[in-house]
Structure formats: structure tokens, C-alpha cells
Design an enzyme around this catalytic site. Structure first.
Site, mmCIF file in Angstrom:
data_model
loop_
_atom_site.group_PDB
_atom_site.id
_atom_site.type_symbol
_atom_site.label_atom_id
_atom_site.label_comp_id
_atom_site.label_asym_id
_atom_site.label_seq_id
_atom_site.Cartn_x
_atom_site.Cartn_y
_atom_site.Cartn_z
ATOM 1 N N GLU A 1 -41.379 8.567 63.832
ATOM 2 C CA GLU A 1 -42.832 8.339 63.894
ATOM 3 C C GLU A 1 -43.214 6.862 64.025
ATOM 4 O OE1 GLU A 1 -44.788 10.319 60.653
ATOM 5 O OE2 GLU A 1 -44.430 12.308 61.479
ATOM 6 N N GLU B 1 -40.561 18.378 62.641
ATOM 7 C CA GLU B 1 -41.412 18.423 61.462
ATOM 8 C C GLU B 1 -42.580 19.349 61.766
ATOM 9 O OE1 GLU B 1 -42.732 14.909 59.420
ATOM 10 O OE2 GLU B 1 -40.907 13.790 59.915
#
Length: 410
Positions: A85, A191
Site C-alpha cells: 500500500e 486484503e
């Protein structure tokens, strides 16, 4: 082992649970190990050293260290993420897509040079501009690109409809990969979960640590069931998917010092892991639909508008070891039971089947330490009188039907 401040999530990182313990844990539960290198405070040298420690049998420092710690054989860790991320300014190591793509290319190149067997997962941002930049610059040397999806709302239909928003985003990423003719690159939905109640910044301010102990209910479980159905449809391109997380922090399992509570999302995983097959089959579904403008994630951070959202969804799979046809059916109607006509004309099914149903009186019902079994699976036998039959699906429910076959599909 050194104890360090965890300046991202708060508290103290004891390092009691490290590389060796994590890999042993993965082996114990039958999971493939997936490690992610740090692009925030880490370096390429550290990544190479870590890979040497886990995967190589060479007369070198880190391979020797693994043996010294009692693990003579290489672990052969297959999956390696390069960063996490880093498109977000909440991440240590935040950078632009161009900066990340070059780092990714270097990490993948040199890590694969010492172990060509590994699979590299690139950071995707669910943003076409970022994803195209990464794929164009490093697509030839990576194996997966990631996408993260968190959803949820107090509103029932906003929550379950998010399944089809996720499916749209997966389709968009698949289209970018196909546009660049990078057929070897697959998607890692590494995720995904329901997350909208516990705000990290607020919890950090109040407690000095982020625990993210999100409570889960039946509505969240039906969202998870829908994600499984979508992943079955997209399994040619989405070849990795990981719920984040497993225990306590956004966990489908809740624990304290005295007890363990299995959330409704856990029961969905149990049903799909243990009562569906490994081979996807075609399924045509005819159902009523609805349109929705929804808000999702914490504080409604994600908003989307969808048409033709189905009230009924499902998937069909085949389990070769048990010679079993498995039908997964989700009735999303909040307050309407439906009779579903099933046509199995293409299959030689036995006369008896097993029906497993996850449901509760209210979609806001969940399991906790005071009520461990409020939301649970009911199992019953059902007769299959002919190849075309009807089954009633209660409102807001997941139903798995296991149908033994007289003849194998292989």
C-alpha cells in the site's frame, strides 16, 4: 530478541513471533507462506538476505543462520510481496507510481536472480493510473498485482451490494492486464474484509494502540459469501485471495484468555473450504435485481452506484475426492423466503443430498463471548426426487447443497 516501538500501530513489538514461527504456523494449518518485503524502512539488501535465509542452501551467512537456528532445510517460500500500500500517505515509504515501479523492478529482478522459483506480487492501488504505470514498467518480471477491498455499513443492502462493486473492480484490473497483453500476470486480492466501525486514528488517540477488533454479524457473513461466489467466477484471473485478518484484529475468530468465538464470517469460510469443490462449474442464475447508491468502508469513504444487483447469487463446484456436486446459494432478500428451481439435467445425481444453512433471526446477529452460537450452521438431509426440483431459501441466508454423483465428471 529485541523489543521495539511499533510506531505505526502503537504498542511494543516483542518480535516473539518471527519468520521461523510464522512459517511453522503456516505449515501447521496447511497454508502457503506469503511474505512481504518492506519498502519503508527496508532495503534491497535486507530483502535478499531474508530470501537467502528462507530459501537457499548455500554456504553463506543467512542460510547458515537458518541452519544454526535448527532448520537445516530451506523453507522454499514461494510468494513475495514487494511493499504494501505504498500508494497511500499512511504508509512508511509512500511514493509515486513511477518511483514504486522502478523499485519493484529492481527487487523482482535481483530476488529472482537468486531464486527464480519465487512469485512476486506487486502493489496495486485499485487505481488505473497507478496500476498501468506499474504494469508497464515492471509487468514482464512480476507474477501478480494486488488489489485491496474493505467494505461494510450499518445498512444491510449497502454491505452485501459491495460484492458486485468488488467484482467490477476486479474486472477493471483484469482488463488493464489484458490491454497490456501481460497474460502471465494474475490478480491477488490479498486484503479483503468488512471494516467500517473501528477507526484507526480514533483508537490510537484513545488507547495508544490500534487493535481493530471489529465485531461481525450475519450481514457481514453474507457479504463474505458473495465474495466467494465472485471469486469462483473470476478464478481464471484472480488466483490469490486473502482475508485480512484471521484472529482478533479484523478477525473472523475472536479470542480472550478464557474463550474463542467463531464469527459468522468464520462459518462462511468453513462452508466454502470444507463443503465446496476445487473445480468451478458453470451456473446460470435467473433472479430479480435492484439498483443502489451505497456508501461503504469507515465513514462512508467509498461510494458506488450499481444497477442489476442480484437478490440471489451462487456458484457450482465439483469435488473430485468425494465425487460431489456442490451448490452454493445466497438469498440476499432481507425479509423474503424464495423458492429456487434447480435444473440438474446434465448430472447423474443420487437421490439424497445434504443441505447446510447459515442463518439467524436478524442480519445484525453475531457471535461473541456471551453468545458463542447465536449464528450457526444447521445441517439436514434432503431428498432429490428428480433432476429438476425446488428448494426454499430463507431470507438473508447462505445455503450449501452437497449432491453425491453416481458417475464421476472426470
Amino acid at each position: 530478541r529485541p523489543r521495539r516501538l511499533n510506531y505505526v500501530w502503537g504498542g511494543i513489538e516483542t518480535n516473539e513471533f518471527g519468520t521461523d514461527e510464522f512459517i511453522a504456523y503456516c505449515k501447521t494449518i496447511g497454508a502457503e507462506t506469503y511474505l512481504a518485503t518492506s519498502l519503508g524502512t527496508g532495503t534491497l539488501d535486507e530483502a535478499i538476505n531474508w530470501l537467502e535465509y528462507t530459501n537457499l542452501d548455500t554456504p553463506t551467512e543467512y542460510a547458515h543462520l537458518r541452519k544454526q537456528y535448527g532448520n537445516p532445510e530451506p523453507y522454499q517460500v514461494k510468494y513475495w510481496g514487494i511493499g504494501n500500500e505504498v500508494y497511500g500517505d499512511w504508509q512508511v515509504g509512500h511514493c509515486s507510481a513511477t518511483e514504486y515501479a522502478e523499485k519493484l523492478r529492481q527487487y523482482a529482478l535481483f530476488m529472482k536472480s537468486i531464486d527464480p522459483s519465487i512469485k512476486v506480487i506487486a502493489v496495486g492501488a485499485d487505481n488505473p493510473e497507478w496500476d498501468l504505470t506499474v504494469l508497464k514498467h515492471a509487468g514482464k518480471i512480476i507474477d501478480f498485482i494486488s488489489i485491496h477491498q474493505y467494505h461494510g455499513s450499518e445498512n444491510y443492502y449497502d454491505t452485501v451490494a459491495a460484492v458486485y462493486y468488488i467484482e467490477e473492480r476486479l474486472q477493471l484490473l483484469e482488463s488493464l492486464i489484458k490491454h497490456l497483453k501481460l497474460d502471465h500476470v494474475k490478480i491477488a486480492l490479498d486484503e479483503w474484509n468488512v471494516w467500517y466501525q473501528v477507526l484507526p486514528e480514533k483508537e490510537m488517540a484513545e488507547k495508544g494502540i490500534v487493535l481493530l477488533e471489529e465485531p461481525y454479524t450475519l450481514k457481514d457473513a453474507l457479504f463474505a459469501a458473495g465474495v466467494f461466489c465472485a471469486l469462483h467466477r473470476k478464478c481464471d484471473s484472480v488466483q490469490m485471495a486473502n482475508l485480512a485478518q484471521m484472529v482478533n484484529a479484523l478477525g473472523m475468530i475472536k479470542t480472550n484468555s478464557q474463550a474463542m468465538a467463531l464469527t459468522p464470517i468464520y462459518h462462511v469460510f468453513d462452508l466454502f473450504v470444507n463443503h465446496t469443490g476445487k473445480t468451478r462449474l458453470g451456473m446460470d442464475i435467473s433472479t430479480d435485481t435492484y439498483s443502489i447508491k451505497a456508501k461503504s468502508f469507515f465513514e462512508g469513504h467509498i461510494s458506488f452506484q450499481l444497477d442489476n444487483v442480484p437478490y440471489l447469487d451462487g456458484s457450482a463446484t465439483y469435488e473430485e475426492n468425494r465425487n460431489m456436486l456442490c451448490l452454493s446459494l445466497v438469498n440476499y432478500y432481507l425479509d423474503k423466503n424464495i423458492d429456487v428451481k434447480i435444473d440438474l439435467s446434465d448430472f447423474d445425481v443420487a437421490e439424497n443430498a445434504t443441505c447446510l444453512e447459515l442463518n439467524s433471526n436478524d442480519v445484525m446477529d453475531g457471535n461473541d463471548f456471551e453468545n458463542l452460537n447465536r449464528v450457526h450452521v444447521n445441517t439436514r438431509k434432503m431428498a432429490i426426487p428428480k433432476k429438476e426440483f425446488s428448494i426454499q431459501l430463507p431470507s438473508h441466508s447462505l445455503t450449501i447443497v452437497e449432491l453425491p454423483l453416481r458417475t464421476s465428471l472426470k
